[in-house]
Design a protein around this motif. Structure first.
Motif, short mmCIF file in Angstrom:
data_model
loop_
_atom_site.label_atom_id
_atom_site.label_comp_id
_atom_site.label_asym_id
_atom_site.label_seq_id
_atom_site.Cartn_x
_atom_site.Cartn_y
_atom_site.Cartn_z
N ASP A 24 29.52 3.71 -16.46
CA ASP A 24 30.86 3.66 -16.36
C ASP A 24 31.65 2.70 -17.63
OD1 ASP A 24 30.38 1.09 -15.77
OD2 ASP A 24 30.70 0.90 -13.52
N GLY A 25 30.94 2.50 -18.59
CA GLY A 25 31.69 1.62 -19.67
C GLY A 25 31.02 0.09 -19.62
N ARG A 26 30.69 -0.44 -18.32
CA ARG A 26 30.05 -1.70 -18.60
C ARG A 26 28.69 -1.85 -17.73
NH1 ARG A 26 32.59 -5.74 -15.24
NH2 ARG A 26 31.81 -7.15 -16.53
N HIS A 27 28.58 -0.84 -17.00
CA HIS A 27 27.01 -0.81 -16.03
C HIS A 27 26.28 0.40 -16.79
CE1 HIS A 27 29.90 -2.83 -13.41
NE2 HIS A 27 28.61 -3.70 -13.47
N TRP A 28 24.99 0.35 -17.20
CA TRP A 28 24.59 1.63 -18.05
C TRP A 28 23.02 1.54 -17.26
CZ3 TRP A 28 27.36 4.80 -20.64
CH2 TRP A 28 28.70 4.20 -21.10
N PHE A 29 22.63 2.99 -17.27
CA PHE A 29 21.34 3.22 -17.21
C PHE A 29 20.92 4.06 -18.60
CE2 PHE A 29 17.86 6.27 -16.32
CZ PHE A 29 17.13 5.42 -15.55
N THR A 59 28.71 -11.59 -24.33
CA THR A 59 30.19 -11.51 -24.20
C THR A 59 30.75 -10.48 -23.06
OG1 THR A 59 30.21 -9.63 -25.64
CG2 THR A 59 30.33 -11.97 -26.72
N ASP A 60 29.76 -9.94 -22.14
CA ASP A 60 30.18 -8.99 -21.09
C ASP A 60 30.70 -7.77 -21.57
OD1 ASP A 60 29.80 -8.90 -18.40
OD2 ASP A 60 31.84 -9.07 -18.08
N GLU A 61 30.67 -7.26 -22.94
CA GLU A 61 30.86 -5.94 -23.23
C GLU A 61 30.12 -4.94 -22.63
OE1 GLU A 61 31.73 -4.15 -27.70
OE2 GLU A 61 31.44 -6.25 -27.65
N VAL A 62 28.86 -5.29 -22.58
CA VAL A 62 27.92 -4.43 -21.55
C VAL A 62 27.51 -5.40 -20.50
CG1 VAL A 62 25.47 -3.20 -21.71
CG2 VAL A 62 27.25 -3.19 -23.83
N HIS A 63 27.74 -5.12 -19.42
CA HIS A 63 27.48 -6.11 -18.42
C HIS A 63 26.13 -6.03 -17.95
CE1 HIS A 63 28.36 -8.57 -14.96
NE2 HIS A 63 27.82 -7.71 -14.05
N ALA A 64 25.57 -4.52 -17.71
CA ALA A 64 24.25 -4.37 -17.31
C ALA A 64 23.79 -3.14 -17.90
CB ALA A 64 24.38 -4.07 -15.81
N LEU A 65 22.57 -3.26 -18.30
CA LEU A 65 21.69 -2.09 -18.76
C LEU A 65 20.37 -2.02 -18.06
CD1 LEU A 65 21.54 0.15 -21.02
CD2 LEU A 65 20.60 -1.60 -22.53
N SER A 66 20.21 -1.06 -17.41
CA SER A 66 19.10 -0.75 -16.70
C SER A 66 18.44 0.45 -17.57
CB SER A 66 19.35 -0.07 -15.49
OG SER A 66 19.72 -1.10 -14.45
N MET A 67 17.08 0.40 -17.70
CA MET A 67 16.34 1.41 -18.68
C MET A 67 14.95 1.65 -18.26
SD MET A 67 15.79 -1.29 -21.91
CE MET A 67 16.89 -2.38 -21.46
N LYS A 68 14.58 2.84 -18.70
CA LYS A 68 13.42 3.52 -18.60
C LYS A 68 13.09 3.54 -20.06
CE LYS A 68 13.23 5.54 -14.10
NZ LYS A 68 13.09 6.93 -13.15
N THR A 69 12.13 3.20 -20.37
CA THR A 69 11.45 3.22 -21.73
C THR A 69 10.01 4.00 -21.82
OG1 THR A 69 10.45 1.16 -21.55
CG2 THR A 69 12.56 1.09 -22.91
N TYR A 70 9.99 4.71 -22.89
CA TYR A 70 8.81 5.54 -22.89
C TYR A 70 8.27 5.74 -24.53
CZ TYR A 70 10.56 7.76 -18.46
OH TYR A 70 10.60 7.95 -17.10
N THR A 71 7.09 5.82 -24.71
CA THR A 71 6.55 6.18 -26.02
C THR A 71 6.66 7.66 -26.07
OG1 THR A 71 4.15 6.48 -25.26
CG2 THR A 71 4.70 4.14 -26.00
N PRO A 72 6.67 8.33 -27.16
CA PRO A 72 6.78 9.67 -27.34
C PRO A 72 5.57 10.56 -26.44
CG PRO A 72 7.18 8.80 -29.34
CD PRO A 72 6.68 7.80 -28.71
N THR A 73 4.35 9.88 -26.46
CA THR A 73 3.20 10.44 -25.71
C THR A 73 3.65 10.44 -24.28
OG1 THR A 73 1.72 9.94 -27.39
CG2 THR A 73 0.96 10.42 -25.10
N GLU A 74 4.18 9.25 -23.85
CA GLU A 74 4.51 9.10 -22.20
C GLU A 74 5.58 9.88 -22.05
OE1 GLU A 74 3.45 4.26 -22.05
OE2 GLU A 74 5.53 4.72 -22.47
N TRP A 75 6.52 10.26 -22.69
CA TRP A 75 7.67 11.00 -22.58
C TRP A 75 7.25 12.26 -22.47
CZ3 TRP A 75 12.23 11.08 -20.32
CH2 TRP A 75 13.20 12.08 -20.65
#
Length: 80
Positions: A24-29, A59-75
């Motif tokens: 939404d501009g501040r909270h990201w996945f 600086t709260d430009e990005v308030h929250a960033l949730s993520m799923k991270t994968y290697t190419p093989t895992e993906w």
């Protein structure tokens, strides 16, 4: 911040085979696929991504960033 701006920041500092963002501009996945994640545990992967943002979290430009991270093989396995 827009999704395109956030994507630019991340991909400028981390080579990504795939990146998808929702937010939404501040909270990201994010779903991020990078060969740089090879041999890295979850925390190390997150640190690599957060490093691309510089001080934007502080600086709260990005308030929250949730993520799923994968290697190419895992993906590839996750997509099968």
């Amino acid at each position: 911040m827009t999704a395109d701006q956030l994507k630019e920041l991340i991909t400028a500092g981390l080579p990504c085979e795939h990146i998808a963002l929702e937010g939404d501009g501040r909270h990201w996945f994010a779903t991020i696929v990078s060969s740089q994640f090879e041999g890295q545990r979850l925390l190390g992967r997150q640190r690599l991504v957060y490093a691309t943002l510089g001080n934007r979290m502080a600086t709260d430009e990005v308030h929250a960033l949730s993520m799923k991270t994968y290697t190419p093989t895992e993906w590839a396995t996750a997509q099968a």
